[in-house]
Write a protein that holds these residues in place. Structure first.
Motif, PDB file in Angstrom:
ATOM      1  N   LYS A   1      19.350  -5.142  -4.946  1.00 17.17           N
ATOM      2  CA  LYS A   1      18.349  -5.394  -5.991  1.00 17.17           C
ATOM      3  C   LYS A   1      18.055  -6.877  -6.148  1.00 17.17           C
ATOM      4  N   ASN A   2      19.089  -7.702  -6.149  1.00 22.60           N
ATOM      5  CA  ASN A   2      18.890  -9.142  -6.332  1.00 22.60           C
ATOM      6  C   ASN A   2      18.127  -9.760  -5.164  1.00 22.60           C
ATOM      7  N   ASP A   3      18.358  -9.243  -3.947  1.00 18.27           N
ATOM      8  CA  ASP A   3      17.606  -9.735  -2.787  1.00 18.27           C
ATOM      9  C   ASP A   3      16.105  -9.529  -2.996  1.00 18.27           C
ATOM     10  N   ILE A   4      15.740  -8.323  -3.404  1.00 13.95           N
ATOM     11  CA  ILE A   4      14.325  -7.990  -3.587  1.00 13.95           C
ATOM     12  C   ILE A   4      13.709  -8.855  -4.684  1.00 13.95           C
ATOM     13  N   ILE A   5      14.444  -9.049  -5.760  1.00 11.66           N
ATOM     14  CA  ILE A   5      13.952  -9.905  -6.851  1.00 11.66           C
ATOM     15  C   ILE A   5      13.715 -11.325  -6.342  1.00 11.66           C
ATOM     16  N   THR A   6      14.676 -11.862  -5.603  1.00 13.94           N
ATOM     17  CA  THR A   6      14.559 -13.232  -5.083  1.00 13.94           C
ATOM     18  C   THR A   6      13.359 -13.371  -4.147  1.00 13.94           C
ATOM     19  N   TRP A   7      13.198 -12.429  -3.229  1.00 15.01           N
ATOM     20  CA  TRP A   7      12.081 -12.486  -2.287  1.00 15.01           C
ATOM     21  C   TRP A   7      10.737 -12.345  -3.005  1.00 15.01           C
ATOM     22  N   TYR A   8      10.722 -11.510  -4.024  1.00 14.78           N
ATOM     23  CA  TYR A   8       9.477 -11.333  -4.775  1.00 14.78           C
ATOM     24  C   TYR A   8       9.098 -12.628  -5.498  1.00 14.78           C
ATOM     25  N   MET A   9      10.062 -13.264  -6.159  1.00 12.41           N
ATOM     26  CA  MET A   9       9.799 -14.521  -6.864  1.00 12.41           C
ATOM     27  C   MET A   9       9.316 -15.595  -5.890  1.00 12.41           C
ATOM     28  N   ASP A  10       9.965 -15.673  -4.729  1.00 19.28           N
ATOM     29  CA  ASP A  10       9.561 -16.662  -3.716  1.00 19.28           C
ATOM     30  C   ASP A  10       8.130 -16.396  -3.242  1.00 19.28           C
ATOM     31  N   TYR A  11       7.815 -15.129  -3.022  1.00 13.13           N
ATOM     32  CA  TYR A  11       6.478 -14.780  -2.541  1.00 13.13           C
ATOM     33  C   TYR A  11       5.414 -15.185  -3.560  1.00 13.13           C
ATOM     34  N   VAL A  12       5.649 -14.845  -4.819  1.00 16.67           N
ATOM     35  CA  VAL A  12       4.670 -15.154  -5.875  1.00 16.67           C
ATOM     36  C   VAL A  12       4.435 -16.655  -5.977  1.00 16.67           C
ATOM     37  N   LEU A  13       5.503 -17.437  -5.887  1.00 19.71           N
ATOM     38  CA  LEU A  13       5.364 -18.888  -5.994  1.00 19.71           C
ATOM     39  C   LEU A  13       4.666 -19.488  -4.771  1.00 19.71           C
ATOM     40  N   GLU A  14       4.965 -18.960  -3.604  1.00 18.12           N
ATOM     41  CA  GLU A  14       4.379 -19.493  -2.376  1.00 18.12           C
ATOM     42  C   GLU A  14       2.910 -19.108  -2.201  1.00 18.12           C
ATOM     43  N   HIS A  15       2.545 -17.912  -2.694  1.00 17.10           N
ATOM     44  CA  HIS A  15       1.186 -17.409  -2.458  1.00 17.10           C
ATOM     45  C   HIS A  15       0.320 -17.393  -3.713  1.00 17.10           C
ATOM     46  N   ASP A  16       0.925 -17.706  -4.864  1.00 19.14           N
ATOM     47  CA  ASP A  16       0.202 -17.688  -6.137  1.00 19.14           C
ATOM     48  C   ASP A  16      -0.461 -16.328  -6.372  1.00 19.14           C
ATOM     49  N   ALA A  17       0.205 -15.280  -5.964  1.00 18.95           N
ATOM     50  CA  ALA A  17      -0.314 -13.923  -6.116  1.00 18.95           C
ATOM     51  C   ALA A  17       0.791 -12.932  -5.800  1.00 18.95           C
ATOM     52  N   ASP A  18       0.640 -11.704  -6.304  1.00 15.59           N
ATOM     53  CA  ASP A  18       1.580 -10.650  -5.943  1.00 15.59           C
ATOM     54  C   ASP A  18       1.353 -10.236  -4.495  1.00 15.59           C
ATOM     55  N   PRO A  19       2.375  -9.675  -3.835  1.00 18.15           N
ATOM     56  CA  PRO A  19       2.148  -9.102  -2.497  1.00 18.15           C
ATOM     57  C   PRO A  19       1.080  -8.007  -2.586  1.00 18.15           C
ATOM     58  N   LYS A  20       0.339  -7.799  -1.517  1.00 16.64           N
ATOM     59  CA  LYS A  20      -0.735  -6.803  -1.517  1.00 16.64           C
ATOM     60  C   LYS A  20      -0.200  -5.382  -1.633  1.00 16.64           C
ATOM     61  N   THR A  21       0.842  -5.093  -0.863  1.00 20.45           N
ATOM     62  CA  THR A  21       1.432  -3.756  -0.873  1.00 20.45           C
ATOM     63  C   THR A  21       2.939  -3.867  -0.686  1.00 20.45           C
ATOM     64  N   VAL A  22       3.649  -2.797  -1.063  1.00 16.40           N
ATOM     65  CA  VAL A  22       5.090  -2.758  -0.848  1.00 16.40           C
ATOM     66  C   VAL A  22       5.383  -2.756   0.652  1.00 16.40           C
ATOM     67  N   PHE A  23       4.554  -2.070   1.415  1.00 19.57           N
ATOM     68  CA  PHE A  23       4.733  -2.033   2.868  1.00 19.57           C
ATOM     69  C   PHE A  23       4.696  -3.449   3.457  1.00 19.57           C
ATOM     70  N   ALA A  24       3.673  -4.221   3.065  1.00 19.40           N
ATOM     71  CA  ALA A  24       3.537  -5.590   3.585  1.00 19.40           C
ATOM     72  C   ALA A  24       4.707  -6.461   3.138  1.00 19.40           C
ATOM     73  N   PHE A  25       5.108  -6.301   1.874  1.00 19.43           N
ATOM     74  CA  PHE A  25       6.210  -7.092   1.330  1.00 19.43           C
ATOM     75  C   PHE A  25       7.515  -6.804   2.068  1.00 19.43           C
ATOM     76  N   SER A  26       7.802  -5.525   2.304  1.00 20.56           N
ATOM     77  CA  SER A  26       9.036  -5.163   2.998  1.00 20.56           C
ATOM     78  C   SER A  26       9.002  -5.611   4.453  1.00 20.56           C
ATOM     79  N   LYS A  27       7.828  -5.559   5.064  1.00 16.90           N
ATOM     80  CA  LYS A  27       7.701  -5.988   6.463  1.00 16.90           C
ATOM     81  C   LYS A  27       7.955  -7.485   6.603  1.00 16.90           C
ATOM     82  N   ILE A  28       7.387  -8.270   5.687  1.00  9.46           N
ATOM     83  CA  ILE A  28       7.579  -9.722   5.715  1.00  9.46           C
ATOM     84  C   ILE A  28       9.061 -10.079   5.615  1.00  9.46           C
TER      85      ILE A  28
END
Length: 218
Positions: free
Chosen positions: A9-36
């Motif tokens: 759970k903490n891994d996913i939270i960390t990756w999500y926070m990093d993604y939002v800060l780097e892209h200034d937006a939420d990931p487009k889909t869960v599929f894309a987020f998990s693939k990245i």
């Protein structure tokens, strides 16, 4: 093909926070987020139903990590309610500060009205339950309806105080957020001074005594 990562759970939270800060937006889909991040999409749904659920989970995690840290302190265990709440505040805001870039990113646009924000609903549930279990002394009036009102008023006022402190912290530009520390100390102590029922109890005890004496004399 690279082997998929084993994640928690903490891994996913960390990756999500990093993604939002780097892209200034939420990931487009869960599929894309998990693939990245090279993990199975199904693992995401073991912990979260959506990205909105992650946002709520992040603030719940700040609370949980704070309580976990406090529970390891022998001093905290013997503190009274006032000092336990002060300790919680300092620890909680240390966690916020460690993740300030993300917190400011998601809250800045809402800071004028944090009260009804969905992403904070989980935090509110945990925090108000925590406050209700601190053993804060309230008036002992044997009337169920009044006791329920008193408990609800305590929870709501404590929650509003936490939101007010978060808004203060978001705007704080002092070194090491020293002004927020001062604000925490003054606001929590003021709240407990207002809640101090000892003087009121004395007045009630005096009233009961006079009432009793009056009837005895008559």
């Amino acid at each position: 093909m690279a082997k998929k990562k084993s994640v928690n759970k903490n891994d996913i939270i960390t990756w999500y926070m990093d993604y939002v800060l780097e892209h200034d937006a939420d990931p487009k889909t869960v599929f894309a987020f998990s693939k990245i991040n090279n993990f199975e999409e199904a693992k995401f749904y073991e912990y979260f139903a959506s990205f909105e659920a992650i946002e709520k989970g992040i603030f719940e995690a700040f609370f949980t990590h704070s309580i976990t840290a406090l529970s390891k302190s022998e001093d905290y265990k013997i503190f009274d309610a006032r000092n336990k709440l002060l300790s919680f505040y300092y620890t909680f805001f240390e966690n916020l500060t460690a993740n300030r870039s993300y917190v400011k990113h998601v809250l800045d646009k809402y800071k004028s009205d944090l009260k009804g924000l969905k992403m904070l609903s989980g935090l509110k549930k945990h925090f108000t339950q925590y406050v209700s279990e601190l053993g804060i002394q309230m008036l002992d009036i044997k009337q169920e309806q009044f006791e329920k009102f008193q408990d609800k008023a305590l929870k709501e006022s404590a929650w509003l105080q936490l939101l007010l402190t978060m808004k203060f912290w978001l705007d704080d530009t002092s070194a090491s957020f020293e002004k927020t520390d001062i604000f925490i100390e003054k606001s929590v102590n003021t709240t407990f001074d207002v809640l101090d029922i000892a003087p009121l109890k004395s007045v009630l005890d005096l009233g009961k005594f006079l009432f009793k004496e009056k009837f005895q004399m008559n």
